[in-house]
Enzyme design. Structure first.
Site, short mmCIF file in Angstrom:
data_model
loop_
_atom_site.label_atom_id
_atom_site.label_comp_id
_atom_site.label_asym_id
_atom_site.label_seq_id
_atom_site.Cartn_x
_atom_site.Cartn_y
_atom_site.Cartn_z
N LYS A 97 69.53 72.43 -33.80
CA LYS A 97 69.72 72.73 -32.38
C LYS A 97 71.21 72.79 -32.12
CE LYS A 97 69.08 70.58 -27.90
NZ LYS A 97 68.34 69.55 -27.17
C1 R5P Z 1 70.75 66.66 -26.32
O1 R5P Z 1 70.55 66.19 -27.35
C2 R5P Z 1 70.07 66.36 -25.07
O2 R5P Z 1 69.42 65.19 -25.16
C3 R5P Z 1 69.17 67.48 -24.63
O3 R5P Z 1 67.98 67.50 -25.36
C4 R5P Z 1 69.86 68.79 -24.77
O4 R5P Z 1 71.12 68.71 -24.22
C5 R5P Z 1 69.04 69.96 -24.23
O5 R5P Z 1 68.98 69.93 -22.92
P1 R5P Z 1 69.84 70.85 -21.97
O6 R5P Z 1 69.21 72.22 -22.06
O7 R5P Z 1 69.68 70.20 -20.66
O8 R5P Z 1 71.25 70.88 -22.46
#
Ligand code: R5P
Length: 301
Positions: free
Chosen positions: A205
């Site tokens: 990710k």
């Molecule tokens: C990162 O590890 C956070 O915990 C979220 O899962 C991540 O930032 C994804 O969320 P967002 O789309 O709000 O950035």
């Protein structure tokens, strides 16, 4: 030994050639075993090869952020429109019905919280493999801090998680953290995504950046992109479209869905981009139509 400053001449990413998949559609997964492939097939839809993960693990760092004040009310209506739920075990156990049918990507590490100035020092294990299996996790997620004080710890944690996951056929999602002091450019993401994949993560990710096409090409496993801070819906849909057009295998998105003015319409618009190649304009129109329809339905005659 490799030159520790990196080989700056890397340039041939063969952007005109798709990844070599050798019989299984998830990038880099051809040589994995049946259980791992079966779990990956519940994450990445066989039709599109992509995924919409709904990230709502924010509370483990920042507490009840906007849009996640009531996990039991905010999340269940969105579930039917996503492929995967990404969350902590506490959020799932307390607030999500176990009858929900989607794959779960379980956040198994803890980090420093917003009470600390620098979150990038890393943390430790918040849920072990036995409990992850007990929760029927479809994947494990670990945050890593490349180029930050928590680098060594978090990479070790990632490696141990990949090992434990492999013992039980669970893929691991390596999460590239960005922080106050961490860069967000192509060079950083090229390094960080590759590093996580080579440490064994079966999914990475990361974040979209200019030059993402090269980042995705050079990462030997699928990249899903985070949404980041809330932006207007049309911009968030534009980000999704650019990312999947340039090689992302989907999104792991949170705030731009659950903080949207209309989360239910937004999650469906994101899915249209990811799975049906809607342009940002088409998806935004779709979002507006759904949101307007919802308003009409909600009106008392
Ligand atoms: C990162 O590890 C956070 O915990 C979220 O899962 C991540 O930032 C994804 O969320 P967002 O789309 O709000 O950035």
């Amino acid at each position: 030994m490799a030159d520790p400053t990196g080989d700056n001449s890397a340039k041939n990413y063969h952007l005109d050639r798709p990844p070599v998949n050798e019989g299984f559609y998830v990038k880099g997964a051809a040589h994995l075993d049946w259980g791992m492939k079966n779990r990956l097939a519940r994450i990445f839809r066989p039709g599109s090869g992509r995924t919409v993960m709904l990230a709502f693990d924010h509370g483990y760092i920042m507490g009840p952020t906007a849009g996640l004040e009531r996990l039991d009310l905010n999340i269940p209506p969105l579930i039917e429109h996503v492929d995967v739920l990404m969350a902590t075990r506490g959020a799932l156990k307390s607030s999500i019905p176990p009858t929900q049918p989607k794959a779960v990507c379980l956040r198994i590490n803890y980090d420093a919280t917003v009470l600390f100035d620098d979150l990038s020092q890393g943390g430790g294990i918040a849920c072990d493999i036995v409990n992850a299996v007990r929760m029927n996790a479809g994947a494990l997620a670990v945050q890593t801090f490349v180029g930050a004080p928590g680098e060594k710890n978090s990479l070790e944690l990632l490696a141990r998680t990949v090992d434990a996951g492999a013992d039980h056929g669970l893929p691991t999602l390596g999460v590239v953290a960005v922080g106050k002091n961490l860069l967000r450019d192509e060079k950083f993401f090229l390094l960080a995504t590759r590093l996580l994949a080579e440490t064994g993560a079966q999914i990475v990710k990361s974040y979209y950046c200019p030059g993402f096409e090269r980042v995705a090409a050079a990462c030997p496993v699928p990249i899903v992109i985070a949404g980041g801070k809330k932006v207007p819906e049309n911009e968030a849909l534009g980000l999704c479209h650019r990312a999947v057009s340039e090689g992302a295998a989907g999104v792991d998105m949170g705030r731009n869905i659950f903080q949207s003015e209309n989360p239910l319409a937004m999650v469906q618009a994101v899915a249209k981009v990811v799975h049906e190649n809607f342009t940002a304009k088409e998806a935004f129109q779709f979002y507006q139509d759904l949101a307007a329809g919802g308003k009409k339905r909600g009106r008392k005659s």
